[in-house]
Design a protein around this motif. Structure first.
Motif, PDB file in Angstrom:
ATOM      1  N   GLU A 134       0.826  -1.209   0.000  1.00 53.38           N
ATOM      2  CA  GLU A 134       0.000   0.000   0.000  1.00 53.38           C
ATOM      3  C   GLU A 134       0.857   1.254   0.000  1.00 53.38           C
ATOM      4  N   GLU A 135       2.050   1.165   0.609  1.00 47.72           N
ATOM      5  CA  GLU A 135       2.934   2.321   0.688  1.00 47.72           C
ATOM      6  C   GLU A 135       4.383   1.863   0.624  1.00 47.72           C
ATOM      7  N   ALA A 136       5.249   2.765   0.193  1.00 52.74           N
ATOM      8  CA  ALA A 136       6.680   2.449   0.052  1.00 52.74           C
ATOM      9  C   ALA A 136       7.415   2.818   1.331  1.00 52.74           C
ATOM     10  N   LYS A 137       7.235   2.022   2.379  1.00 48.11           N
ATOM     11  CA  LYS A 137       7.857   2.264   3.676  1.00 48.11           C
ATOM     12  C   LYS A 137       8.825   1.130   3.995  1.00 48.11           C
ATOM     13  N   THR A 138      10.098   1.483   4.159  1.00 46.15           N
ATOM     14  CA  THR A 138      11.119   0.470   4.412  1.00 46.15           C
ATOM     15  C   THR A 138      10.882  -0.252   5.734  1.00 46.15           C
ATOM     16  N   GLY A 139      10.574   0.500   6.787  1.00 47.42           N
ATOM     17  CA  GLY A 139      10.350  -0.103   8.100  1.00 47.42           C
ATOM     18  C   GLY A 139       9.177  -1.065   8.101  1.00 47.42           C
ATOM     19  N   GLY A 152      17.970 -12.865   8.019  1.00 49.23           N
ATOM     20  CA  GLY A 152      19.129 -12.753   7.143  1.00 49.23           C
ATOM     21  C   GLY A 152      18.755 -12.070   5.840  1.00 49.23           C
ATOM     22  N   ARG A 153      19.661 -12.140   4.886  1.00 48.11           N
ATOM     23  CA  ARG A 153      19.464 -11.448   3.612  1.00 48.11           C
ATOM     24  C   ARG A 153      18.361 -12.108   2.792  1.00 48.11           C
ATOM     25  N   ALA A 154      17.468 -11.285   2.244  1.00 50.29           N
ATOM     26  CA  ALA A 154      16.339 -11.794   1.465  1.00 50.29           C
ATOM     27  C   ALA A 154      16.347 -11.192   0.068  1.00 50.29           C
ATOM     28  N   LEU A 155      16.079 -12.028  -0.924  1.00 49.63           N
ATOM     29  CA  LEU A 155      15.901 -11.578  -2.297  1.00 49.63           C
ATOM     30  C   LEU A 155      14.416 -11.627  -2.619  1.00 49.63           C
ATOM     31  N   LEU A 156      13.846 -10.473  -2.965  1.00 49.77           N
ATOM     32  CA  LEU A 156      12.425 -10.380  -3.297  1.00 49.77           C
ATOM     33  C   LEU A 156      12.306 -10.407  -4.819  1.00 49.77           C
ATOM     34  N   LEU A 167      11.019   0.744  -4.014  1.00 49.90           N
ATOM     35  CA  LEU A 167      11.377   1.895  -3.181  1.00 49.90           C
ATOM     36  C   LEU A 167      11.520   1.502  -1.719  1.00 49.90           C
ATOM     37  N   ALA A 168      10.666   0.619  -1.245  1.00 53.21           N
ATOM     38  CA  ALA A 168      10.690   0.238   0.170  1.00 53.21           C
ATOM     39  C   ALA A 168      11.899  -0.618   0.520  1.00 53.21           C
ATOM     40  N   SER A 169      12.424  -1.345  -0.447  1.00 58.02           N
ATOM     41  CA  SER A 169      13.514  -2.280  -0.151  1.00 58.02           C
ATOM     42  C   SER A 169      14.902  -1.718  -0.425  1.00 58.02           C
ATOM     43  N   ARG A 170      14.998  -0.646  -1.223  1.00 57.92           N
ATOM     44  CA  ARG A 170      16.318  -0.242  -1.700  1.00 57.92           C
ATOM     45  C   ARG A 170      17.211   0.358  -0.616  1.00 57.92           C
ATOM     46  N   ASN A 171      16.637   0.835   0.483  1.00 60.69           N
ATOM     47  CA  ASN A 171      17.458   1.397   1.563  1.00 60.69           C
ATOM     48  C   ASN A 171      17.766   0.381   2.648  1.00 60.69           C
ATOM     49  N   HIS A 172      17.289  -0.842   2.480  1.00 59.94           N
ATOM     50  CA  HIS A 172      17.514  -1.861   3.508  1.00 59.94           C
ATOM     51  C   HIS A 172      18.752  -2.688   3.145  1.00 59.94           C
ATOM     52  N   PRO A 173      19.704  -2.822   4.078  1.00 56.19           N
ATOM     53  CA  PRO A 173      20.966  -3.504   3.751  1.00 56.19           C
ATOM     54  C   PRO A 173      20.829  -5.005   3.515  1.00 56.19           C
ATOM     55  N   ARG A 174      19.724  -5.608   3.966  1.00 60.93           N
ATOM     56  CA  ARG A 174      19.585  -7.061   3.835  1.00 60.93           C
ATOM     57  C   ARG A 174      18.413  -7.456   2.934  1.00 60.93           C
ATOM     58  N   MET A 175      18.007  -6.533   2.067  1.00 60.15           N
ATOM     59  CA  MET A 175      16.949  -6.851   1.115  1.00 60.15           C
ATOM     60  C   MET A 175      17.340  -6.382  -0.279  1.00 60.15           C
TER      61      MET A 175
END
Length: 210
Positions: A134-139, A152-156, A167-175
């Motif tokens: 619904e929204e591009a929120k990393t948290g 651990g690290r996840a590939l979506l 947009l939601a995943s690009r700032n997360h170090p493990r996604m």
């Protein structure tokens, strides 16, 4: 070998069905050497290869002979820029080059099938009914992924047209996000978990079944 079956879940980690995975894509033997070559191929292709040192013709300084050839008792010298001198050019230093090497399409597909089959066998491939947000929120996405039991690290794996997911995943170090049409062996083995949508699974199966 029986056809592998996987549960279909939603973002709330609720089971909404099951799905049989094609054996020719998700039930093949693990080919470690081929996967290793595919990872090397990927890493070599992304190397910039822009390293460069100056040779004697490129460093500053005169090429004039510093003293006469004979009669001085000193070792002969042809100029002040050879590598044996301070501030001279580098001898056999690195130069720009292309590190990529050829790997045929059939080998890439076999390696990708093998890597995916390994994830299925280890229970590290999670199938979602869809990956719409619904929204591009990393948290918010990070909490949802954790709620699915992914650590651990996840590939979506979905579509890069899913802008909120990207947009939601690009700032997360493990996604990381990969398009189903372009996912690589490196993407798979570099992640502990592979989370894929049904739509992406259809596309990936279509590509790897050819």
């Amino acid at each position: 070998m029986t056809m592998p079956t996987i549960e279909i879940r939603n973002w709330n980690n609720e089971k909404v069905g099951t799905r049989d995975l094609p054996e020719e894509v998700f039930g093949v033997p693990y080919k470690e050497q081929l996967i290793h070559e595919a990872v090397r191929h990927h890493l070599a292709a992304v190397r910039s290869g822009t390293h460069k040192t100056k040779v004697r013709s490129e460093v500053s300084g005169s090429g004039r002979k510093p003293f006469r050839q004979k009669g001085t008792g000193r070792a002969r010298q042809g100029g002040g820029r050879p590598g044996i001198h301070r501030h001279g050019g580098t001898i056999h230093g690195p130069v720009p080059r292309d590190y990529s090497f050829k790997m045929n399409r059939k080998e890439k597909k076999i390696a990708l099938r093998s890597a995916l089959s390994r994830k299925v066998a280890q229970g590290e491939l999670l199938l979602l009914s869809d990956m719409n947000l619904e929204e591009a929120k990393t948290g918010s996405l990070a909490r949802t992924i954790t709620g699915l039991g992914v650590d651990g690290r996840a590939l979506l794996v979905d579509s890069l047209d899913n802008l909120n997911l990207v947009l939601a995943s690009r700032n997360h170090p493990r996604m990381g996000v990969a398009d189903a049409s372009n996912v690589s062996v490196y993407d798979i083995v570099n992640a502990k978990w592979v989370v894929i949508s049904e739509q992406a699974l259809d596309r990936l199966t279509e590509v790897l079944s050819k």
